[in-house]
Enzyme design. Structure first.
Site, PDB file in Angstrom:
ATOM      1  N   HIS A   1      -1.172 -36.937 -75.895  1.00 19.39           N
ATOM      2  CA  HIS A   1      -2.305 -37.383 -75.076  1.00 19.39           C
ATOM      3  C   HIS A   1      -3.633 -36.916 -75.659  1.00 19.39           C
ATOM      4  O   HIS A   1      -3.729 -35.828 -76.224  1.00 19.39           O
ATOM      5  CB  HIS A   1      -2.151 -36.954 -73.615  1.00 19.39           C
ATOM      6  CG  HIS A   1      -2.120 -35.477 -73.372  1.00 19.39           C
ATOM      7  ND1 HIS A   1      -3.258 -34.731 -73.207  1.00 19.39           N
ATOM      8  CD2 HIS A   1      -1.085 -34.607 -73.239  1.00 19.39           C
ATOM      9  CE1 HIS A   1      -2.927 -33.479 -72.974  1.00 19.39           C
ATOM     10  NE2 HIS A   1      -1.617 -33.362 -72.993  1.00 19.39           N
TER      11      HIS A   1
ATOM     12  N   ASP B   1      -6.591 -36.748 -73.878  1.00 20.17           N
ATOM     13  CA  ASP B   1      -7.473 -36.030 -72.953  1.00 20.17           C
ATOM     14  C   ASP B   1      -7.197 -34.534 -72.963  1.00 20.17           C
ATOM     15  O   ASP B   1      -6.110 -34.078 -73.311  1.00 20.17           O
ATOM     16  CB  ASP B   1      -7.360 -36.594 -71.532  1.00 20.17           C
ATOM     17  CG  ASP B   1      -5.950 -36.531 -70.976  1.00 20.17           C
ATOM     18  OD1 ASP B   1      -4.997 -36.855 -71.713  1.00 20.17           O
ATOM     19  OD2 ASP B   1      -5.780 -36.137 -69.810  1.00 20.17           O
TER      20      ASP B   1
ATOM     21  N   ASP C   1      -2.982 -28.207 -76.763  1.00 19.37           N
ATOM     22  CA  ASP C   1      -2.635 -29.219 -75.757  1.00 19.37           C
ATOM     23  C   ASP C   1      -3.607 -30.386 -75.841  1.00 19.37           C
ATOM     24  O   ASP C   1      -4.643 -30.340 -75.206  1.00 19.37           O
ATOM     25  CB  ASP C   1      -2.652 -28.565 -74.374  1.00 19.37           C
ATOM     26  CG  ASP C   1      -2.291 -29.522 -73.264  1.00 19.37           C
ATOM     27  OD1 ASP C   1      -1.699 -30.566 -73.558  1.00 19.37           O
ATOM     28  OD2 ASP C   1      -2.614 -29.222 -72.104  1.00 19.37           O
TER      29      ASP C   1
ATOM     30  N   GLU D   1      -3.531 -37.830 -69.255  1.00 15.16           N
ATOM     31  CA  GLU D   1      -2.318 -37.055 -68.956  1.00 15.16           C
ATOM     32  C   GLU D   1      -2.621 -35.925 -67.985  1.00 15.16           C
ATOM     33  O   GLU D   1      -1.825 -35.611 -67.124  1.00 15.16           O
ATOM     34  CB  GLU D   1      -1.708 -36.497 -70.244  1.00 15.16           C
ATOM     35  CG  GLU D   1      -0.291 -35.977 -70.067  1.00 15.16           C
ATOM     36  CD  GLU D   1      -0.215 -34.543 -69.553  1.00 15.16           C
ATOM     37  OE1 GLU D   1       0.801 -34.198 -68.936  1.00 15.16           O
ATOM     38  OE2 GLU D   1      -1.173 -33.771 -69.747  1.00 15.16           O
ATOM     39  N   GLU D   2      -3.811 -35.330 -68.148  1.00 15.74           N
ATOM     40  CA  GLU D   2      -4.117 -34.116 -67.381  1.00 15.74           C
ATOM     41  C   GLU D   2      -4.432 -34.381 -65.912  1.00 15.74           C
ATOM     42  O   GLU D   2      -4.438 -33.467 -65.104  1.00 15.74           O
ATOM     43  CB  GLU D   2      -5.291 -33.362 -68.033  1.00 15.74           C
ATOM     44  CG  GLU D   2      -5.037 -32.921 -69.470  1.00 15.74           C
ATOM     45  CD  GLU D   2      -3.975 -31.827 -69.594  1.00 15.74           C
ATOM     46  OE1 GLU D   2      -3.385 -31.452 -68.579  1.00 15.74           O
ATOM     47  OE2 GLU D   2      -3.747 -31.385 -70.739  1.00 15.74           O
TER      48      GLU D   2
ATOM     49  N   ASP E   1       4.805 -32.167 -75.637  1.00 22.28           N
ATOM     50  CA  ASP E   1       3.814 -31.612 -74.710  1.00 22.28           C
ATOM     51  C   ASP E   1       4.418 -30.510 -73.846  1.00 22.28           C
ATOM     52  O   ASP E   1       3.886 -30.162 -72.810  1.00 22.28           O
ATOM     53  CB  ASP E   1       3.245 -32.735 -73.828  1.00 22.28           C
ATOM     54  CG  ASP E   1       1.921 -32.338 -73.199  1.00 22.28           C
ATOM     55  OD1 ASP E   1       1.266 -31.411 -73.708  1.00 22.28           O
ATOM     56  OD2 ASP E   1       1.547 -32.940 -72.176  1.00 22.28           O
TER      57      ASP E   1
ATOM     58  N   HIS F   1      -4.660 -24.898 -71.303  1.00 22.79           N
ATOM     59  CA  HIS F   1      -5.478 -24.718 -70.099  1.00 22.79           C
ATOM     60  C   HIS F   1      -6.080 -23.317 -69.972  1.00 22.79           C
ATOM     61  O   HIS F   1      -6.805 -23.032 -69.032  1.00 22.79           O
ATOM     62  CB  HIS F   1      -4.701 -25.065 -68.816  1.00 22.79           C
ATOM     63  CG  HIS F   1      -4.157 -26.464 -68.801  1.00 22.79           C
ATOM     64  ND1 HIS F   1      -3.904 -27.149 -67.642  1.00 22.79           N
ATOM     65  CD2 HIS F   1      -3.835 -27.309 -69.803  1.00 22.79           C
ATOM     66  CE1 HIS F   1      -3.425 -28.359 -67.937  1.00 22.79           C
ATOM     67  NE2 HIS F   1      -3.379 -28.462 -69.253  1.00 22.79           N
TER      68      HIS F   1
HETATM   69 ZN   LIG Z   1      -0.610 -31.610 -72.444  1.00 19.81          ZN
END
Ligand SMILES: [Zn+2]
Length: 421
Positions: A107, A109, A140, A174-175, A202, A396
């Site tokens: 992903h 984003d 990520d 995705e997030e 992921d 994150h």
């Molecule tokens: Zn991810």
């Protein structure tokens, strides 16, 4: 380095050896590409950003320059994005046989950086330190995005055709739930086929051994207990909601006994029922609280239904209501039944195991986890997707990093899969 490197002594190089040594030669370029991608923060409009369009442009340019064909941009309408859409890219690198496609989906984003004071540097000016790249999004999901792109580039530069088509999927959103990402793609494209292998890098562990194939059902509940507020000196004039809720929360612990099954595929192997968030009640000590609110996070093995768990909880709340003369209101904050699992013997799992064994010298293990992954969307659409990557799981967090050797090793794992029969 800990990963397989070539050339090794003697003999002509095999196709795999050639590809691996080509990937190694891209090391600096891959780091630079990470830094370049990091400088274009693809934050979802829902989190205050502009979405993925600018990042997609750079990626499209890469795909065009490196031999990928049938590049398709599926645009999900999104009026909150400055361009009114969110881009999802599907591209193919043609193999000898197009009867199946080996997909790697990542992903574009990223999540916002969070509190900047917690970062050692600018999260959007990625920096290299001690074999790691630091920056928002570098792990990520750029680690494996860059790894998959350079695995394809290695085939292109070697002039090698993989056995089957390679599919590169670069998706949006995705997030924040995938509604404008893979969810939309799955309902607006026929690119994915039943026989395809779908790898979603992921999720993973530090050793690169966890192949995620299944998940638990998720249930978040809010318990609001209503009693009657009174002065602390005259509790008999009120009904203490906090006391009732405290008995409730201990009673709920019995869910572990009511739903005791173990499944060794999962880590942890049991269903979990954990009281988590607690809202504050009265601000002062001398008031009997009239209302109490707490929450529970449950991860339930797929063999139990969410409904049977809720039924059992309702029996408990009714009992507490009678005993303490309170009213308990149950609210489902989030409810997601587990997707049908990918079989532990699925071709995608086997292909990953072969590659992990050769590249990382480790045994991959099919595993179920408590948290949901984006692969569940494939599984709900009846595709056998597997999540795998070698990750430190700094996603994150402040000072998110990607171990450069993981990026290189994962690229070799993807290339290995592309070369498998
Ligand atoms: Zn991810």
């Amino acid at each position: 380095m800990g990963t397989l490197s070539f050339p090794q002594k003697g003999g002509p190089m095999t196709e795999l050896e050639k590809i691996i040594s080509r990937i190694d030669s891209f090391r600096d370029e891959m780091i630079d590409f990470q830094i370049q991608l990091c400088a274009i923060p693809a934050i979802a409009p829902a989190s205050g950003g502009e979405g993925e369009v600018k990042k997609a442009e750079i990626l499209l340019d890469f795909l065009k320059k490196n031999g990928l064909s049938s590049i398709d941009v599926i645009k999900t309408p999104d009026l909150d994005a400055p361009t009114d859409y969110r881009p999802n890219i599907l591209a193919l690198y043609k193999g000898k046989d197009s009867s199946k496609t080996i997909w790697v989906m990542t992903h574009m984003d990223i999540v916002p950086p969070g509190e900047l004071a917690q970062w050692k540097g600018d999260p959007f000016k990625a920096w290299v330190e001690g074999g790691k790249i630091y920056g928002r999004g570098v792990e990520d999901n750029q680690q494996d995005m860059v790894a998959s792109l350079y695995a394809v580039k290695a085939f292109h530069e070697e002039g090698l055709k993989p056995n089957y088509d390679i599919g590169i999927a670069l998706v949006a959103d995705e997030e924040t739930g995938s509604e404008k990402g893979i969810d939309y793609v799955l309902s607006h494209s026929h690119a994915f086929r039943k026989q395809d292998l779908i790898v979603v890098p992921d999720a993973g562990n530090e050793e690169g051994t966890m192949i995620e194939v299944a998940e638990k059902s998720l249930l978040w509940l809010k318990f609001r207990t209503e009693g009657k507020q009174a002065h602390g000196s005259t509790p008999e004039k009120g009904i203490n909601s906090f006391r009732a809720a405290s008995f409730l929360v201990t009673e709920l612990n019995k869910l572990y006994n009511t739903f005791p099954d173990k499944d060794p595929l999962f880590d942890p192997p049991i269903s979990t029922f954990e009281p988590t968030k607690k809202e504050s009640n009265v601000p002062n000590i001398n008031t009997i609280p009239g209302e109490d609110v707490f929450y529970m996070d449950s991860r339930i093995l797929p063999r139990y239904t969410i409904e049977e768990v809720i039924k059992s909880i309702n029996t408990t709340t009714t009992k507490i209501e009678k005993e303490f003369k309170v009213k308990i209101f149950l609210e489902e904050t989030q409810k997601a039944p587990a997707a049908p699992p990918t079989s532990a013997d699925a071709p995608v799992v086997q292909a990953l195991k072969n590659a992990i064994k050769d590249i990382y010298k480790k045994d991959g293990k099919a595993t179920g986890i408590g948290g949901g992954t984006v692969a569940a969307l494939f599984r709900r659409a009846n595709f056998e997707a597997a999540c795998w990557a070698k990750l430190d799981e700094t996603a994150h967090q402040p000072n998110e990093y990607c171990i450069i050797d993981n990026m290189m090793g994962d690229a070799k794992v993807f290339a290995h899969i592309f070369l498998q029969e």
